[in-house]
Scaffold this active site. Sequence first.
Site, PDB file in Angstrom:
ATOM      1  N   SER A   1       3.383   3.893  -6.359  1.00 18.03           N
ATOM      2  CA  SER A   1       3.854   4.856  -5.359  1.00 18.03           C
ATOM      3  C   SER A   1       4.960   4.199  -4.531  1.00 18.03           C
ATOM      4  CB  SER A   1       2.662   5.308  -4.513  1.00 18.03           C
ATOM      5  OG  SER A   1       3.078   6.205  -3.532  1.00 18.03           O
TER       6      SER A   1
ATOM      7  N   GLN B   1      -8.532  11.171  -3.285  1.00 16.89           N
ATOM      8  CA  GLN B   1      -9.527  11.589  -2.269  1.00 16.89           C
ATOM      9  C   GLN B   1     -10.683  12.257  -3.019  1.00 16.89           C
ATOM     10  OE1 GLN B   1      -9.315  10.778   0.964  1.00 16.89           O
ATOM     11  NE2 GLN B   1     -11.192  11.782   1.591  1.00 16.89           N
TER      12      GLN B   1
ATOM     13  N   GLU C   1       9.287  30.176  -0.861  1.00 21.90           N
ATOM     14  CA  GLU C   1       8.275  30.700  -1.785  1.00 21.90           C
ATOM     15  C   GLU C   1       8.850  30.739  -3.200  1.00 21.90           C
ATOM     16  OE1 GLU C   1       6.665  34.405  -0.388  1.00 21.90           O
ATOM     17  OE2 GLU C   1       5.766  33.451   1.367  1.00 21.90           O
TER      18      GLU C   1
ATOM     19  N   GLY D   1       4.258  -1.182  -2.965  1.00 18.16           N
ATOM     20  CA  GLY D   1       3.666  -2.256  -2.162  1.00 18.16           C
ATOM     21  C   GLY D   1       2.653  -3.101  -2.943  1.00 18.16           C
ATOM     22  N   THR D   2       1.822  -2.443  -3.728  1.00 16.40           N
ATOM     23  CA  THR D   2       0.787  -3.171  -4.482  1.00 16.40           C
ATOM     24  C   THR D   2       1.424  -4.134  -5.478  1.00 16.40           C
ATOM     25  OG1 THR D   2      -0.680  -1.278  -4.267  1.00 16.40           O
ATOM     26  CG2 THR D   2      -1.199  -2.829  -6.032  1.00 16.40           C
TER      27      THR D   2
ATOM     28  N   ARG E   1      -8.543  -2.667   1.348  1.00 11.13           N
ATOM     29  CA  ARG E   1      -7.778  -1.672   2.106  1.00 11.13           C
ATOM     30  C   ARG E   1      -8.502  -1.329   3.400  1.00 11.13           C
ATOM     31  NH1 ARG E   1      -3.871   1.906   0.621  1.00 11.13           N
ATOM     32  NH2 ARG E   1      -4.145   1.469  -1.593  1.00 11.13           N
TER      33      ARG E   1
ATOM     34  N   LYS F   1      -8.109  -6.796  -3.859  1.00 12.02           N
ATOM     35  CA  LYS F   1      -7.314  -6.015  -2.886  1.00 12.02           C
ATOM     36  C   LYS F   1      -8.268  -5.317  -1.921  1.00 12.02           C
ATOM     37  CE  LYS F   1      -4.814  -1.887  -3.567  1.00 12.02           C
ATOM     38  NZ  LYS F   1      -3.826  -1.081  -4.283  1.00 12.02           N
TER      39      LYS F   1
ATOM     40  N   HIS G   1      -7.012   8.776 -11.391  1.00  9.57           N
ATOM     41  CA  HIS G   1      -7.244   7.601 -10.540  1.00  9.57           C
ATOM     42  C   HIS G   1      -8.692   7.109 -10.583  1.00  9.57           C
ATOM     43  CE1 HIS G   1      -6.568   4.633  -7.575  1.00  9.57           C
ATOM     44  NE2 HIS G   1      -7.510   5.149  -6.799  1.00  9.57           N
TER      45      HIS G   1
HETATM   46  C1  R5P Z   1      -4.529   2.348  -5.851  1.00  8.27           C
HETATM   47  O1  R5P Z   1      -5.713   2.038  -5.897  1.00  8.27           O
HETATM   48  C2  R5P Z   1      -3.717   2.673  -7.056  1.00  8.27           C
HETATM   49  O2  R5P Z   1      -4.316   2.276  -8.250  1.00  8.27           O
HETATM   50  C3  R5P Z   1      -2.333   2.061  -6.964  1.00  8.27           C
HETATM   51  O3  R5P Z   1      -2.465   0.649  -6.949  1.00  8.27           O
HETATM   52  C4  R5P Z   1      -1.650   2.506  -5.710  1.00  8.27           C
HETATM   53  O4  R5P Z   1      -1.702   3.900  -5.596  1.00  8.27           O
HETATM   54  C5  R5P Z   1      -0.221   2.055  -5.701  1.00  8.27           C
HETATM   55  O5  R5P Z   1       0.368   2.435  -4.496  1.00  8.27           O
HETATM   56  P1  R5P Z   1       1.603   1.645  -3.907  1.00  8.27           P
HETATM   57  O6  R5P Z   1       2.642   1.577  -4.991  1.00  8.27           O
HETATM   58  O7  R5P Z   1       2.042   2.470  -2.739  1.00  8.27           O
HETATM   59  O8  R5P Z   1       1.123   0.298  -3.506  1.00  8.27           O
END
Ligand code: R5P
Length: 294
Positions: free
Chosen positions: A220, A94, A36, A223-224, A191, A189, A127
């Site tokens: 993040s 989300q 905490e 991967g993208t 998903r 892209k 986002h």
């Molecule tokens: C997704 O729509 C966001 O704009 C980023 O492309 C996404 O969050 C990137 O995530 P990561 O680096 O895990 O692919």
Amino acid sequence: MKIVIGPASKELGEKTAELTKLEAVQVSLKTFPDGEVYIRLERSVQCENVAIVQTTSPPQNDRLMQLAFLADAAKRNGAHNVTAVVPYLAYARQDKVFLPGEGISIETLGRMLKGAGIDALVTVNIHSENALKKLSFPAKNLSAIPLLAEYFVRKGFKKAFALAPDKGAMYIAKQAQKVLGGDAGHLEKQRDRYTGQTRQTGKGLDVEGQAVIIFDDIISTGGTIIGAAKILREMGAAKIFTACVHPLLIGDAENHILDAGVEEIVGTDSTPSNIGKVSLAPLIANALKEQESG
Ligand code: R5P
């Protein structure tokens, strides 16, 4: 107005206070053995408008609690109005029910923050604009893309191709294109909402022999960007760079992206990282000045 320096955004908060010439209010933070947190404002904010600078990148749940406790502390201390300056706003992805049984995390978060005492929010490249509409208080969304593009112009990459890794990020590529003055485009892209797996394609793009900068709001896992770099290499791009507003860089994302043939990764100081080469402080300072004068 006084600027409360949230523990997650110490440097950015200090820089913003310096640029606005507003008093910085430091915060004491302790973590108890059970996890905490205890938080205390070190100066009075009585009868003041207060801006709390606190990002909510990972560990997002801890940082959100700190933000809520700071807002409550400010209000109990007699602050007139509390604006949360949250460069990276967690849970904004989300923003709707995608699958039956889900909730809308960003809306829940908005209600919690309002309950804690937050009256308004300033964020950066949220986002989705839809997420803004789910909040229970007025919220302003700034864009750091022109600042990132200017970084590449200073490095001699005027006319570089601005690429969005998906259609949803095309507005980002267009903002960058305005500064760079070259072409812009996006990958496709898709998903899978159940597995989270994505598939990218580069149909219709012509990047052969060009310097390409992939612009995104968040990196993040990387991967993208890694997927986009692979397509760009196959299409004959001469040089590949990437820029993002929120470099979350989970795990070894930075090295994986460099291994994928990306020459440089540029981010902002929205969250502390090794690649925060562009500061958001001038952008935030302007927004706070406008808020105070308007
Ligand atoms: C997704 O729509 C966001 O704009 C980023 O492309 C996404 O969050 C990137 O995530 P990561 O680096 O895990 O692919």
